[in-house]
Enzyme design. Structure first.
Site, PDB file in Angstrom:
ATOM      1  N   LYS A 112      26.652  55.475   0.503  1.00  0.00           N
ATOM      2  CA  LYS A 112      27.260  56.212  -0.612  1.00  0.00           C
ATOM      3  C   LYS A 112      28.750  55.945  -0.593  1.00  0.00           C
ATOM      4  CE  LYS A 112      25.713  59.299  -3.674  1.00  0.00           C
ATOM      5  NZ  LYS A 112      24.304  59.497  -4.052  1.00  0.00           N
TER       6      LYS A 112
HETATM    7  N1  GLU Z   1      23.214  58.112  -7.191  1.00  0.00           N
HETATM    8  C1  GLU Z   1      21.795  58.082  -7.290  1.00  0.00           C
HETATM    9  C2  GLU Z   1      21.170  58.873  -6.152  1.00  0.00           C
HETATM   10  O1  GLU Z   1      21.779  59.772  -5.605  1.00  0.00           O
HETATM   11  C3  GLU Z   1      21.241  56.668  -7.448  1.00  0.00           C
HETATM   12  C4  GLU Z   1      21.540  55.724  -6.329  1.00  0.00           C
HETATM   13  C5  GLU Z   1      21.130  54.278  -6.619  1.00  0.00           C
HETATM   14  O2  GLU Z   1      20.558  54.006  -7.662  1.00  0.00           O
HETATM   15  O3  GLU Z   1      21.411  53.443  -5.753  1.00  0.00           O
HETATM   16  O4  GLU Z   1      20.031  58.695  -5.815  1.00  0.00           O
END
Ligand code: GLU
Length: 422
Positions: A112
């Site tokens: 993240k």
């Molecule tokens: N931000 C989204 C999540 O928390 C998607 C992450 C992604 O598609 O890599 O799952």
């Protein structure tokens, strides 16, 4: 029921993530050596992001990228632009991505990123310059085979396009697979924009089937009307549920006879908020959460439902479209009240699942039609729900612990067969 984590007021999202890991590891009777290898982030990068603002002044922002795990594949997870971003929040979100990708069994680890900023107060030019500077700062650790960012809170397909362009210019050739959630014109996948909300809808439908709650007419309340919340609400409405209340950062609207969700979406597009929607009553945020309903969808941020308000919840099913909206203390109260929780790492995993489809399409230079994407997503979400529900029933644990057991168990297994280098 096995105990859930206990939360003191001081516990932040990362401490919660670590505690939930311990509970799953204990329930799985996981070896201490494996725990030591998979519990903590593998790599963390903090970067300075100086940006020339429109006024000519240079403001320095701070950005992060955390790779929690690459045991099962490249790190994967979104980038958040929000004033409350901290390293511990990014660590927690990265950790949850690891278990999430394992729950839906796609070949990724977890990561993240984030920048502490208020994008609502920035111009497009300022946002673009901040995004490009951040992308170049994290460039050494990202890439289609290493770590693949995507949208999260207040980041968009346009922002993904700027990251793709910055990365590609520095490499000297186009690399579409470096980010997902891109615009369709740039190698994005059909259905990606709707995927999180669509996955939420599938898990709610499966829950209703398994609990014997009629889906038709199911009264539904949605907290947060961004991408995930508005699309989940639209799909619930179209499939025959009755969406009676929705909210955004400016306020909450309620109509016990049911809202015309498509009209609310239009209204928000036009005015910037759901508040003031004609034919609906204004209610407070506390009143919204306490409404008598079958399904409550927290689709905003972490810590929406805590020890302070969990006892007011009257929903039968709480579907975590957001990451971390229900705290461990609130989980315990839900267990006592027999509220059925669909945990975030299962409920909102549709987004990263279609991100995986996007990456596969980019790497193969071959694109699928939308029906194909949605059918494959439905299959994965239903299978994953069944995997978690089975543990919930067989081991008599709540759905949070069951999902963490599935996720942590799969990562532990990958770790065991890979062994320790050197
Ligand atoms: N931000 C989204 C999540 O928390 C998607 C992450 C992604 O598609 O890599 O799952």
């Amino acid at each position: 029921m096995l105990a859930t984590a206990t939360l003191t007021a001081e516990k932040n999202a990362y401490e919660v993530a670590l505690e939930n890991f311990d509970l799953a590891a204990n329930a799985l009777e996981l070896d201490n050596n494996v725990r030591a290898m998979i519990k903590y982030p593998e790599r963390e990068l903090t970067v300075s992001v100086p940006v020339r603002m429109d006024s000519g002044k240079i403001v320095r922002f701070v950005g992060y990228r955390v790779q929690h795990s690459t045991q099962r594949g490249p790190a994967k997870g979104g980038i958040r632009f929000h004033p409350n971003v901290t390293i511990d929040e990014v660590r927690a979100l990265a950790t949850w991505m690891t278990w999430k990708c394992a729950v839906v069994n796609i070949p990724y680890g977890g990561g993240k990123g984030g920048i502490t900023c208020n994008p609502k107060e920035m111009s497009m030019g300022e946002l673009e310059r901040m995004t490009r500077r951040y992308a170049s700062a994290i460039l050494p650790i990202i890439g289609p085979e290493k770590d693949i960012p995507a949208p999260d809170v207040y980041t968009t397909p346009q922002i993904m396009a700027w990251i793709m362009d910055t990365y590609s210019m520095m490499k000297g050739y186009p690399v579409t697979g470096v980010v997902t959630g891109k615009p369709i014109s740039l190698g994005g996948s059909l259905g990606r924009n709707e995927a999180t909300g669509r996955g939420v809808f599938y898990t709610i439908r499966s829950s209703c089937q398994n609990l014997g709650i009629p889906f038709q007419g199911a009264r539904t309340v949605v907290q947060g009307f961004g991408n995930a919340g508005s699309i989940a609400a639209t799909l619930m409405h179209e499939a025959g549920a009755k969406v009676i209340a929705v909210s955004d950062t400016r306020g909450c609207i309620f109509n016990p006879r049911g809202l015309d969700v498509l009209a609310v979406v239009e209204f928000k597009k036009r005015t910037g908020s759901v508040t003031g929607f004609p034919g609906a009553e204004k209610i407070t945020a506390d009143e919204l959460l306490a409404l008598d309903c079958e399904v409550l969808i927290p689709a905003a941020l972490e810590n929406a439902i805590t020890v302070d308000n969990a006892h007011t919840i009257r929903a039968r099913i709480v579907a975590e479209a957001a990451n971390g909206p229900v705290t461990p203390d609130a989980d315990r109260i839900f267990d006592e009240k027999c509220v059925f929780l669909i945990p975030d790492i299962l409920c909102n995993a549709g987004g990263v699942t279609v991100s995986y489809f996007e990456w596969v399409q980019d790497e193969n230079h071959l694109f699928w039609d939308e029906n194909d994407v949605n059918a494959k997503l439905e299959k994965i979400m239903v299978r994953s729900f069944n995997d978690v529900f089975k543990i919930h029933v067989e081991r008599k644990v709540n759905m949070r612990l069951a999902a963490n057991m599935v996720g942590v168990g799969r990562v532990a297994e990958a770790c065991r067969v890979r062994g320790l280098y050197p």
